[in-house]
Design a protein around this motif. Structure first.
Motif, PDB file in Angstrom:
ATOM      1  N   SER A   7       0.801  -1.227   0.000  1.00 58.44           N
ATOM      2  CA  SER A   7       0.000   0.000   0.000  1.00 58.44           C
ATOM      3  C   SER A   7       0.830   1.272   0.000  1.00 58.44           C
ATOM      4  CB  SER A   7      -0.932   0.016   1.219  1.00 58.44           C
ATOM      5  OG  SER A   7      -0.168  -0.027   2.421  1.00 58.44           O
ATOM      6  N   CYS A  11       1.953   1.083  -4.298  1.00 57.03           N
ATOM      7  CA  CYS A  11       0.902   1.809  -5.010  1.00 57.03           C
ATOM      8  C   CYS A  11       1.436   3.020  -5.754  1.00 57.03           C
ATOM      9  CB  CYS A  11      -0.181   2.240  -4.013  1.00 57.03           C
ATOM     10  SG  CYS A  11      -1.252   0.895  -3.462  1.00 57.03           S
ATOM     11  N   ALA A  29      -8.372  -3.926  -3.798  1.00 60.93           N
ATOM     12  CA  ALA A  29      -9.390  -2.873  -3.744  1.00 60.93           C
ATOM     13  C   ALA A  29      -9.250  -2.028  -2.483  1.00 60.93           C
ATOM     14  CB  ALA A  29     -10.788  -3.493  -3.819  1.00 60.93           C
ATOM     15  N   TYR A  31      -6.724  -0.752  -1.347  1.00 60.52           N
ATOM     16  CA  TYR A  31      -5.760   0.332  -1.559  1.00 60.52           C
ATOM     17  C   TYR A  31      -6.372   1.503  -2.326  1.00 60.52           C
ATOM     18  CZ  TYR A  31      -2.269  -3.415  -0.708  1.00 60.52           C
ATOM     19  OH  TYR A  31      -1.525  -4.452  -0.201  1.00 60.52           O
ATOM     20  N   ARG A  32      -7.560   1.322  -2.870  1.00 54.91           N
ATOM     21  CA  ARG A  32      -8.135   2.345  -3.753  1.00 54.91           C
ATOM     22  C   ARG A  32      -8.255   3.726  -3.097  1.00 54.91           C
ATOM     23  NH1 ARG A  32     -12.660   1.629  -8.367  1.00 54.91           N
ATOM     24  NH2 ARG A  32     -13.110   3.831  -8.744  1.00 54.91           N
ATOM     25  N   PHE A  35      -5.395   6.016  -3.824  1.00 52.64           N
ATOM     26  CA  PHE A  35      -5.396   6.609  -5.163  1.00 52.64           C
ATOM     27  C   PHE A  35      -6.396   7.764  -5.246  1.00 52.64           C
ATOM     28  CE2 PHE A  35      -3.246   2.708  -5.867  1.00 52.64           C
ATOM     29  CZ  PHE A  35      -2.474   2.872  -7.002  1.00 52.64           C
ATOM     30  N   GLU A  36      -7.492   7.652  -4.548  1.00 50.74           N
ATOM     31  CA  GLU A  36      -8.501   8.710  -4.562  1.00 50.74           C
ATOM     32  C   GLU A  36      -8.002   9.964  -3.849  1.00 50.74           C
ATOM     33  OE1 GLU A  36     -11.678   6.591  -2.721  1.00 50.74           O
ATOM     34  OE2 GLU A  36     -12.388   5.689  -4.602  1.00 50.74           O
ATOM     35  N   ILE A  45      -6.991   5.438 -11.744  1.00 50.61           N
ATOM     36  CA  ILE A  45      -7.939   4.476 -11.175  1.00 50.61           C
ATOM     37  C   ILE A  45      -8.623   3.613 -12.243  1.00 50.61           C
ATOM     38  CG2 ILE A  45     -10.140   4.286  -9.930  1.00 50.61           C
ATOM     39  CD1 ILE A  45      -9.163   6.557  -8.114  1.00 50.61           C
ATOM     40  N   TRP A  50      -9.030  -3.926  -9.850  1.00 50.22           N
ATOM     41  CA  TRP A  50      -9.113  -3.926  -8.388  1.00 50.22           C
ATOM     42  C   TRP A  50      -9.569  -5.294  -7.898  1.00 50.22           C
ATOM     43  CZ3 TRP A  50      -6.832   0.150  -6.321  1.00 50.22           C
ATOM     44  CH2 TRP A  50      -6.727   1.309  -7.101  1.00 50.22           C
TER      45      TRP A  50
END
Length: 290
Positions: A7, A11, A29, A31-32, A35-36, A45, A50
């Motif tokens: 992470s 990432c 997913a 870790y999303r 990114f956001e 993204i 994911w």
């Protein structure tokens, strides 16, 4: 498909680089949200697959393990299941030299190709320095890394594979072996009361000599390479400016060069190289304390 577990730099380094280059990359997913939150990562993204289940990542043909050594090593040592065709493991390979050797032996025994991103070997100053040493010259590297505020991060814990030697100076040991293969090594470690540490190592063969000094402490970030008495490179870090969360990580171009050479290309370093780095790590840990 390339699957990445991790992470942190997994990432904003590995996944970000692979996605931006149009590679088919997957990660977890969970870790999303990272990114956001980070401006340079959000546009990537839609390009990422994911995964809800970590087992799906472990079954990928190319697997990147960019987590803590105590999380990475067991994946390799446990064996079983389908081995990846290519494995990228961040350093150190395990929390200590002995377990790291076990990882190398296991991967070689299972016939798994693997690579570790020692990114200093892909910086523009490395090849001129290596050529200078090959011609019998001398070089020196001075590297100051400012100690972050106190935290419980494993990167500060030597027993977990962190600390000045295992997490930072292992890059310098890879530089030593790549620049002067099989060179004789002498070293010293000096701790200071503030919680920092200085490590010095001299690698030599014939007339060639590489002197490296790394300090993890309170000095400002600084990295300088000298060939004899001439400055070859001088910046905040080996990669240039200190990375910022607001822009793409400054290490990504060098990570991309590593992948081109050792993951997608055929220039990966043999197990003997990795064993030599681990042997030097162990030697400094046992004999280098002053």
């Amino acid at each position: 498909m390339i699957a990445v577990l991790g992470s942190g730099f997994g990432c904003y380094g590995h996944v970000a680089m692979l996605a931006s280059e149009g590679r088919k990359v997957a990660t977890l997913a969970r870790y999303r949200p990272l990114f956001e939150r980070r401006l340079p990562l959000a546009p990537l993204i839609p390009a990422i697959t994911w995964l809800e289940d970590e087992a799906d990542a472990l079954s990928a043909e190319t697997l990147v393990l960019a987590r803590r050594p105590e999380d990475n090593a067991p994946v390799v040592l446990a064996g079983g299941g389908k081995a990846p065709e290519m494995l990228v493991m961040e350093k150190p390979l395990a929390a200590d030299p002995s377990a790291s050797m076990d990882v190398i032996d296991t991967l070689e025994g299972r016939g798994v190709s693997f690579a570790t991103p020692y990114l200093l070997l892909y910086c523009p100053w490395f090849e001129p320095m290596r050529s200078h040493l090959a011609a019998g010259g001398s070089a020196s590297i001075e590297w100051d890394f400012r100690l972050a505020a106190a935290s419980d991060s494993w990167k500060r814990n030597e027993e977990a594979g962190g600390g000045a030697l295992a997490f930072y100076f292992i890059h310098s040991l890879a530089v030593a072996e790549a620049a002067i293969p099989g060179g004789e090594l002498s070293s010293a470690r000096v701790a200071d009361p503030s919680g920092g540490e200085t490590i010095e190592a001299i690698s030599s063969a014939g007339d060639a000599q590489l002197h490296q000094r790394f300090t993890l402490g309170n000095r400002p970030h600084h990295f300088r390479v000298m060939l004899d008495e001439q400055v070859l490179f001088d910046a905040q870090t080996p990669f240039g400016a200190q990375p910022s969360a607001d822009v793409a990580d400054s290490r990504i171009p060098f990570l991309s060069a590593f992948y081109d050479a050792e993951v997608f290309g055929a220039a990966r370093r043999p197990p003997a190289f990795h064993r030599r780095v681990v042997t030097m790590w162990e030697s400094i840990g046992v004999h280098g304390q002053n």
